[in-house]
Design an enzyme around this catalytic site. Structure first.
Site, PDB file in Angstrom:
ATOM      1  N   VAL A  14       0.830  -1.206   0.000  1.00  5.38           N
ATOM      2  CA  VAL A  14       0.000   0.000   0.000  1.00  5.38           C
ATOM      3  C   VAL A  14       0.870   1.264   0.000  1.00  5.38           C
ATOM      4  CG1 VAL A  14      -1.812   1.270   1.212  1.00  5.38           C
ATOM      5  CG2 VAL A  14      -1.840  -1.230   1.218  1.00  5.38           C
ATOM      6  N   LYS A  45      11.183  -0.806   7.617  1.00  6.22           N
ATOM      7  CA  LYS A  45      11.928  -1.685   8.518  1.00  6.22           C
ATOM      8  C   LYS A  45      13.302  -2.014   7.925  1.00  6.22           C
ATOM      9  CE  LYS A  45      10.858  -5.487  11.577  1.00  6.22           C
ATOM     10  NZ  LYS A  45       9.825  -6.444  11.945  1.00  6.22           N
ATOM     11  N   LYS A 105      -7.197  -1.836   9.559  1.00  6.18           N
ATOM     12  CA  LYS A 105      -8.519  -2.183  10.123  1.00  6.18           C
ATOM     13  C   LYS A 105      -8.410  -2.988  11.406  1.00  6.18           C
ATOM     14  CE  LYS A 105      -7.023  -4.798   6.770  1.00  6.18           C
ATOM     15  NZ  LYS A 105      -7.009  -5.057   5.371  1.00  6.18           N
ATOM     16  N   VAL A 132     -11.559  -0.156   4.917  1.00  9.07           N
ATOM     17  CA  VAL A 132     -12.646  -1.055   4.504  1.00  9.07           C
ATOM     18  C   VAL A 132     -12.909  -0.892   3.011  1.00  9.07           C
ATOM     19  CG1 VAL A 132     -15.043  -1.777   4.890  1.00  9.07           C
ATOM     20  CG2 VAL A 132     -13.765  -0.730   6.763  1.00  9.07           C
ATOM     21  N   GLY A 134     -11.035  -1.439   0.332  1.00 11.64           N
ATOM     22  CA  GLY A 134      -9.978  -1.015  -0.603  1.00 11.64           C
ATOM     23  C   GLY A 134     -10.309   0.323  -1.224  1.00 11.64           C
ATOM     24  N   GLU A 190      -3.197 -10.335   3.815  1.00 12.77           N
ATOM     25  CA  GLU A 190      -2.502  -9.740   4.956  1.00 12.77           C
ATOM     26  C   GLU A 190      -1.146 -10.422   5.126  1.00 12.77           C
ATOM     27  OE1 GLU A 190      -3.903  -7.104   6.842  1.00 12.77           O
ATOM     28  OE2 GLU A 190      -5.107  -7.259   5.044  1.00 12.77           O
ATOM     29  N   LYS A 205     -13.465  -5.344   9.583  1.00 12.95           N
ATOM     30  CA  LYS A 205     -14.085  -4.320   8.722  1.00 12.95           C
ATOM     31  C   LYS A 205     -15.557  -4.120   9.087  1.00 12.95           C
ATOM     32  CE  LYS A 205     -10.856  -5.242   4.955  1.00 12.95           C
ATOM     33  NZ  LYS A 205     -10.536  -6.186   3.868  1.00 12.95           N
TER      34      LYS A 205
HETATM   35  P1  NDP Z   1       3.247  -4.794   3.639  1.00 12.31           P
HETATM   36  O1  NDP Z   1       3.631  -5.931   4.513  1.00 12.31           O
HETATM   37  O2  NDP Z   1       3.349  -4.934   2.177  1.00 12.31           O
HETATM   38  O3  NDP Z   1       4.071  -3.496   4.066  1.00 12.31           O
HETATM   39  C1  NDP Z   1       4.359  -3.170   5.393  1.00 12.31           C
HETATM   40  C2  NDP Z   1       5.379  -2.048   5.426  1.00 12.31           C
HETATM   41  O4  NDP Z   1       5.585  -1.664   6.768  1.00 12.31           O
HETATM   42  C3  NDP Z   1       6.734  -2.426   4.845  1.00 12.31           C
HETATM   43  O5  NDP Z   1       7.251  -1.382   4.072  1.00 12.31           O
HETATM   44  C4  NDP Z   1       7.615  -2.646   6.109  1.00 12.31           C
HETATM   45  O6  NDP Z   1       8.980  -2.271   5.918  1.00 12.31           O
HETATM   46  C5  NDP Z   1       6.976  -1.653   7.037  1.00 12.31           C
HETATM   47  N1  NDP Z   1       7.184  -2.052   8.440  1.00 12.31           N
HETATM   48  C6  NDP Z   1       6.788  -3.183   9.050  1.00 12.31           C
HETATM   49  N2  NDP Z   1       7.144  -3.166  10.352  1.00 12.31           N
HETATM   50  C7  NDP Z   1       7.779  -1.993  10.556  1.00 12.31           C
HETATM   51  C8  NDP Z   1       8.410  -1.403  11.673  1.00 12.31           C
HETATM   52  N3  NDP Z   1       8.438  -2.007  12.863  1.00 12.31           N
HETATM   53  N4  NDP Z   1       8.988  -0.193  11.519  1.00 12.31           N
HETATM   54  C9  NDP Z   1       8.969   0.458  10.332  1.00 12.31           C
HETATM   55  N5  NDP Z   1       8.380  -0.065   9.216  1.00 12.31           N
HETATM   56  C10 NDP Z   1       7.793  -1.272   9.340  1.00 12.31           C
HETATM   57  O7  NDP Z   1       1.734  -4.441   4.058  1.00 12.31           O
HETATM   58  P2  NDP Z   1       0.581  -3.831   3.151  1.00 12.31           P
HETATM   59  O8  NDP Z   1       1.062  -2.636   2.447  1.00 12.31           O
HETATM   60  O9  NDP Z   1      -0.081  -4.912   2.387  1.00 12.31           O
HETATM   61  O10 NDP Z   1      -0.490  -3.427   4.293  1.00 12.31           O
HETATM   62  C11 NDP Z   1      -0.279  -2.303   5.098  1.00 12.31           C
HETATM   63  C12 NDP Z   1      -1.556  -2.007   5.863  1.00 12.31           C
HETATM   64  O11 NDP Z   1      -2.603  -1.727   4.954  1.00 12.31           O
HETATM   65  C13 NDP Z   1      -2.057  -3.156   6.738  1.00 12.31           C
HETATM   66  O12 NDP Z   1      -2.662  -2.624   7.897  1.00 12.31           O
HETATM   67  C14 NDP Z   1      -3.112  -3.816   5.872  1.00 12.31           C
HETATM   68  O13 NDP Z   1      -4.082  -4.493   6.615  1.00 12.31           O
HETATM   69  C15 NDP Z   1      -3.700  -2.607   5.203  1.00 12.31           C
HETATM   70  N6  NDP Z   1      -4.372  -2.848   3.934  1.00 12.31           N
HETATM   71  C16 NDP Z   1      -3.753  -3.590   2.979  1.00 12.31           C
HETATM   72  C17 NDP Z   1      -4.360  -3.780   1.759  1.00 12.31           C
HETATM   73  C18 NDP Z   1      -3.734  -4.584   0.666  1.00 12.31           C
HETATM   74  O14 NDP Z   1      -4.408  -4.818  -0.338  1.00 12.31           O
HETATM   75  N7  NDP Z   1      -2.496  -5.028   0.812  1.00 12.31           N
HETATM   76  C19 NDP Z   1      -5.665  -3.179   1.471  1.00 12.31           C
HETATM   77  C20 NDP Z   1      -6.228  -2.404   2.562  1.00 12.31           C
HETATM   78  C21 NDP Z   1      -5.585  -2.265   3.735  1.00 12.31           C
HETATM   79  P3  NDP Z   1       9.955  -3.044   4.884  1.00 12.31           P
HETATM   80  O15 NDP Z   1       9.351  -2.837   3.527  1.00 12.31           O
HETATM   81  O16 NDP Z   1      11.263  -2.374   5.020  1.00 12.31           O
HETATM   82  O17 NDP Z   1       9.951  -4.474   5.299  1.00 12.31           O
HETATM   83  N1  HSE Z   2      -6.231  -8.599   2.996  1.00 16.93           N
HETATM   84  C1  HSE Z   2      -7.283  -7.703   2.699  1.00 16.93           C
HETATM   85  C2  HSE Z   2      -8.221  -8.321   1.700  1.00 16.93           C
HETATM   86  C3  HSE Z   2      -6.731  -6.417   2.144  1.00 16.93           C
HETATM   87  O1  HSE Z   2      -7.848  -9.332   1.090  1.00 16.93           O
HETATM   88  O2  HSE Z   2      -9.341  -7.835   1.556  1.00 16.93           O
HETATM   89  C4  HSE Z   2      -7.786  -5.350   1.950  1.00 16.93           C
HETATM   90  O3  HSE Z   2      -8.248  -4.884   3.190  1.00 16.93           O
END
Ligand code: NDP
Ligand code: HSE
Length: 439
Positions: A14, A45, A105, A132, A134, A190, A205
């Site tokens: 995201v 991270k 969420k 919620v 997307g 996730e 959600k």
């Molecule tokens: P990812 O696992 O792809 O990305 C997580 C990011 O957070 C990475 O860049 C990681 O760093 C960074 N990170 C993790 N832990 C730490 C830490 N302790 N300190 C600093 N940075 C940290 O997750 P997503 O992008 O898929 O999801 C992010 C959020 O969005 C979640 O809450 C998810 O539920 C929500 N979401 C996701 C959707 C999806 O379709 N994927 C849709 C809607 C909501 P690094 O890259 O360096 O490892």
């Molecule tokens: N893991 C979630 C899904 C991401 O598949 O719907 C969007 O919230």
């Protein structure tokens, strides 16, 4: 006007989509926001990890303090995921005078009261459109577009991963494991996909939607929750034969008393059998859709991509634009979410909700079995609408055969209690499988 200075906390699926929109479309966004949206810092991270977006040098850091201590940063976008680290980061960001946009969420469903209280205490705003549906603007629809209504019910496909898996299993015969692996590869799932497939993400959600639609702080353990991980190809096939598609739905129904004051709210997350032509049965792949029924507007339907990089980034950046214009701050102050807003709605046990049911029993192919099953159902007030029993394959007459029963409407609790009797019969082999029917 001064630009809105933004820090991204997380740059995975995201976060990198948000960075792409901010870096590749500055003029479009500035025109919509009335000022520039400027990306100042990105916390991750792993500093050296390859990113799917080209970032200007010097933005990345692993140190959240560089955001907390930078007074020029107005807003932090929390797209880290998980609950513990993200919760503390969000509390620290609010305390240090940053507004927060989040897609998390799980965090809102579990700690909504705490973080919203902190936001109010520190005079900061929290925006969460991406949490919620997307890219579907369902939070905005409930908060603004439908604000004149008492919402009476919500019925949604809220998890893209589960819908992607069910579509693969039912349309291309792909296995559960292959479909889940592909959903992970495409960035829908996730970090811990158990949250998707066991229904928890949909419950998170649903709790958020219930907060906005009904003003109720729903504890997660009040949402009866089943996922897709034990759905079998056989049941998808039998459902098809009967004219139904299995979808994972998150549903909430409000029973309003004649006085029209308060009411009782029932919620669940469950695989549900929908008629092939029902609108939600047509929702495929990682798409989401949500039916919202309001007392003035009637039925409305929202549809779009429910997971993945750019749909989710679209919702996050919409929140940033709303913060830049001041709309998000006004909404946050007016709605007073996750506070006791006194709408006097109580939770109703899902066991009292009536439904029709699909039931599959594996039974011995012997005389009297059907009568025995029918007798127990009748004794418990469950009326049969139709029955199908497939013949055992030739030469395998001793094998258990599936007995598929569609019931008429019965209270969920009476139906599930009856299953205990049925599962105890000598002629019933293995636990029964059942799904509500969403006619
Ligand atoms: P990812 O696992 O792809 O990305 C997580 C990011 O957070 C990475 O860049 C990681 O760093 C960074 N990170 C993790 N832990 C730490 C830490 N302790 N300190 C600093 N940075 C940290 O997750 P997503 O992008 O898929 O999801 C992010 C959020 O969005 C979640 O809450 C998810 O539920 C929500 N979401 C996701 C959707 C999806 O379709 N994927 C849709 C809607 C909501 P690094 O890259 O360096 O490892
Ligand atoms: N893991 C979630 C899904 C991401 O598949 O719907 C969007 O919230």
């Amino acid at each position: 006007m001064e630009p809105l200075h933004i820090a991204l906390i997380g740059c995975g699926t995201v976060g990198s989509g948000v960075a792409k929109l901010l870096l590749e479309h500055p003029d479009r966004l500035a025109a919509r926001a009335g000022r520039a949206l400027t990306l100042k810092r990105i916390v991750v991270k792993h500093l050296d990890k390859p990113r799917p977006v080209t970032l200007p040098p010097g933005l990345l850091t692993t140190d959240l303090r560089q955001v907390l201590d930078d007074p020029r940063i107005d807003v932090a976008v929390e797209v880290v995921g998980g609950v513990d680290w993200a919760r503390q980061a969000m509390l620290d960001l609010l305390a240090s005078g940053k507004d927060v946009v989040t897609a998390n969420k799980a965090l809102l469903a579990m700690h909504g009261s705490e973080v919203f209280d902190a936001g109010r205490r520190h005079g900061q705003t929290i925006a969460f459109e991406a949490s919620v549906g997307g890219g579907i603007p369902i939070i905005g629809a409930l908060s603004h577009g439908l604000a004149a209504n008492q919402i009476l019910s919500l019925q949604g496909i809220l998890n893209g991963t589960c819908n992607f898996i069910l579509t693969g299993m039912s349309e291309t015969g792909s296995s559960y494991a292959d479909a889940l692996a592909l959903a992970q590869k495409l960035g829908y799932a996730e970090a811990d996909p158990t949250l998707d497939v066991d229904g928890t993400d949909s419950a998170h959600k649903l709790a958020i939607l219930a907060q906005i639609a009904f003003g109720v702080n729903v504890p997660l353990d009040a949402i009866l929750c089943r996922g897709v991980s034990d759905i079998q190809q056989d049941d998808i096939r039998y459902a098809k034969e009967l004219g139904y598609t299995i979808k994972l739905l998150a549903e909430a129904w409000l029973d309003v008393p004649p006085s029209k004051k308060g009411g009782q709210l029932a919620l669940h997350v469950s695989p549900v059998m929908l008629r092939h032509l029902a609108p939600l049965a047509q929702v495929r792949d990682a798409y989401n859709a949500i039916f919202v029924h309001g007392d003035a507007v009637g039925s409305t339907l929202y549809y779009g991509r429910g997971a993945g990089q750019m749909p989710t980034a679209s919702a996050v950046v919409a929140d940033l634009i709303d913060l830049a214009t001041g709309r998000a701050q006004r909404t946050f102050q007016t709605l007073r979410l996750w506070s006791d807003n006194g709408r006097n709605i109580t939770l109703r046990p899902t066991s009292t909700v009536p439904s029709r049911f699909y039931l599959r029993l594996m039974v011995g192919d012997r005389p009297g079995v059907l009568a025995e099953v029918a007798h127990i159902l009748a004794e418990n007030g469950i009326s049969i609408a139709s029955v199908i029993q497939h013949e055992a394959p030739e030469g395998a007459e001793e094998q258990a055969v599936p007995l598929i029963i569609m019931t008429h409407t019965a209270p969920t609790g009476s139906f599930t209690a009856t299953l205990e009797h049925l599962d105890g019969l000598d002629s019933v082999m293995g636990p029964s499988v059942y799904y509500p029917v969403g006619d």
